[in-house]
Write a protein that holds these residues in place. Structure first.
Motif, mmCIF file in Angstrom:
data_model
loop_
_atom_site.group_PDB
_atom_site.id
_atom_site.type_symbol
_atom_site.label_atom_id
_atom_site.label_comp_id
_atom_site.label_asym_id
_atom_site.label_seq_id
_atom_site.Cartn_x
_atom_site.Cartn_y
_atom_site.Cartn_z
ATOM 1 N N UNK A 65 1.017 -1.034 -0.010
ATOM 2 C CA UNK A 65 0.416 -0.180 0.104
ATOM 3 C C UNK A 65 0.919 1.298 0.148
ATOM 4 N N UNK A 66 -0.082 2.384 -0.323
ATOM 5 C CA UNK A 66 1.044 3.947 -0.262
ATOM 6 C C UNK A 66 -0.096 4.836 0.822
ATOM 7 N N UNK A 67 1.024 5.324 1.026
ATOM 8 C CA UNK A 67 0.367 5.918 2.275
ATOM 9 C C UNK A 67 1.573 7.007 3.068
ATOM 10 N N UNK A 68 0.738 8.264 3.765
ATOM 11 C CA UNK A 68 1.459 9.457 4.184
ATOM 12 C C UNK A 68 2.235 8.900 4.900
ATOM 13 N N UNK A 69 3.867 9.195 5.422
ATOM 14 C CA UNK A 69 5.034 8.853 6.297
ATOM 15 C C UNK A 69 5.354 9.602 6.444
ATOM 16 N N UNK A 70 5.996 9.932 7.385
ATOM 17 C CA UNK A 70 6.917 10.549 8.328
ATOM 18 C C UNK A 70 8.288 10.930 7.610
ATOM 19 N N UNK A 71 8.717 11.941 7.216
ATOM 20 C CA UNK A 71 9.948 12.315 6.605
ATOM 21 C C UNK A 71 10.768 11.461 7.239
ATOM 22 N N UNK A 72 11.731 10.774 6.657
ATOM 23 C CA UNK A 72 12.702 10.716 8.153
ATOM 24 C C UNK A 72 12.928 9.629 8.737
ATOM 25 N N UNK A 73 11.650 8.529 8.845
ATOM 26 C CA UNK A 73 11.144 7.643 9.226
ATOM 27 C C UNK A 73 10.642 6.396 8.246
ATOM 28 N N UNK A 74 10.099 5.327 8.868
ATOM 29 C CA UNK A 74 8.921 4.576 8.030
ATOM 30 C C UNK A 74 7.514 4.166 8.838
ATOM 31 N N UNK A 75 7.773 5.304 9.394
ATOM 32 C CA UNK A 75 6.523 5.225 9.806
ATOM 33 C C UNK A 75 5.655 5.874 9.230
ATOM 34 N N UNK A 76 3.978 5.499 9.391
ATOM 35 C CA UNK A 76 2.616 6.126 8.884
ATOM 36 C C UNK A 76 2.847 6.896 9.247
ATOM 37 N N UNK A 77 2.189 8.078 8.511
ATOM 38 C CA UNK A 77 1.549 9.420 9.376
ATOM 39 C C UNK A 77 -0.059 10.141 8.699
ATOM 40 N N UNK A 78 -0.652 8.847 9.293
ATOM 41 C CA UNK A 78 -2.140 8.978 9.130
ATOM 42 C C UNK A 78 -2.311 9.644 7.978
ATOM 43 N N UNK A 79 -3.841 10.794 8.069
ATOM 44 C CA UNK A 79 -4.378 11.254 6.643
ATOM 45 C C UNK A 79 -4.657 10.194 5.524
ATOM 46 N N UNK A 80 -4.542 8.986 6.223
ATOM 47 C CA UNK A 80 -4.659 8.309 4.171
ATOM 48 C C UNK A 80 -5.844 7.452 4.145
ATOM 49 N N UNK A 81 -6.691 7.301 3.358
ATOM 50 C CA UNK A 81 -7.610 6.155 2.984
ATOM 51 C C UNK A 81 -7.338 5.272 2.745
ATOM 52 N N UNK A 82 -6.715 4.496 3.496
ATOM 53 C CA UNK A 82 -6.073 2.856 2.442
ATOM 54 C C UNK A 82 -6.853 2.297 1.230
ATOM 55 N N UNK A 83 -5.974 2.573 0.017
ATOM 56 C CA UNK A 83 -6.513 1.656 -1.106
ATOM 57 C C UNK A 83 -6.509 0.402 -0.669
ATOM 58 N N UNK A 84 -6.731 -0.237 -1.759
ATOM 59 C CA UNK A 84 -6.805 -1.842 -2.261
ATOM 60 C C UNK A 84 -5.086 -2.868 -2.286
ATOM 61 N N UNK A 85 -4.430 -1.845 -2.134
ATOM 62 C CA UNK A 85 -3.170 -2.415 -2.593
ATOM 63 C C UNK A 85 -2.907 -3.150 -3.808
ATOM 64 N N UNK A 86 -1.509 -3.540 -3.587
ATOM 65 C CA UNK A 86 -1.320 -4.582 -5.211
ATOM 66 C C UNK A 86 -0.419 -5.965 -4.617
ATOM 67 N N UNK A 87 -1.184 -7.063 -4.548
ATOM 68 C CA UNK A 87 -0.459 -7.966 -3.853
ATOM 69 C C UNK A 87 1.151 -8.560 -5.101
ATOM 70 N N UNK A 88 1.549 -8.471 -4.038
ATOM 71 C CA UNK A 88 3.239 -9.032 -4.701
ATOM 72 C C UNK A 88 2.867 -10.588 -3.610
ATOM 73 N N UNK A 89 3.412 -11.603 -4.567
ATOM 74 C CA UNK A 89 3.561 -13.367 -4.252
ATOM 75 C C UNK A 89 4.735 -13.222 -4.353
ATOM 76 N N UNK A 90 5.442 -13.654 -3.442
ATOM 77 C CA UNK A 90 6.979 -14.314 -4.531
ATOM 78 C C UNK A 90 6.738 -15.357 -4.353
ATOM 79 N N UNK A 91 6.951 -16.572 -4.886
ATOM 80 C CA UNK A 91 6.888 -18.016 -4.873
ATOM 81 C C UNK A 91 7.065 -18.584 -5.569
#
Length: 122
Positions: free
Chosen positions: A95-121
């Motif tokens: 998924x994509x979302x707003x993050x806190x610059x300088x970290x990998x933390x979620x910063x809120x203010x995002x409506x989560x989408x459906x995302x995209x499935x990655x399968x490694x097999x």
């Protein structure tokens, strides 16, 4: 609330590559840090990478350092995640979302989408 449309996922063999895309809906990327997050079955969502509004500050989770590369094209309102040397443990919905610059933390203010499935097999 920020909204995104993620794409580019799929089924790939271990060691393979994928390039994910994240299109911002209704806003520009010039003033907001955007990150990639993932959620594997039975696990909590985790931060993968974050790129600052200027593109000058980038962070990665330790588990993907050296394998994944985040980038963005402000004109296309798109953030990319190039994933190389994929491992089965990278299997997740991304998924994509707003993050806190300088970290990998979620910063809120995002409506989560459906995302995209990655399968490694194999």
């Amino acid at each position: 609330q920020l909204q995104f449309v993620e794409s580019g996922g799929g089924l790939v063999q271990p060691g393979g590559s994928l390039r994910l895309s994240c299109l911002a809906s209704g806003f520009t990327l010039d003033y907001v840090a955007i990150g990639w997050f993932r959620q594997a079955p039975g696990k909590e969502r985790e931060g993968v990478s974050c790129i600052s509004s200027s593109g000058g500050t980038i962070r990665y989770a330790d588990s993907v350092k050296g394998r994944f590369t985040i980038s963005k094209d402000n004109a296309k309102k798109t953030v990319y995640l190039q994933m190389n040397s994929l491992k089965p443990e990278d299997t997740a919905v991304y998924y994509c979302a707003k993050c806190r610059a300088g970290t990998i933390s979620y910063a809120g203010f995002t409506s989560w989408g459906q995302g995209t499935q990655v399968t490694v097999s194999s």
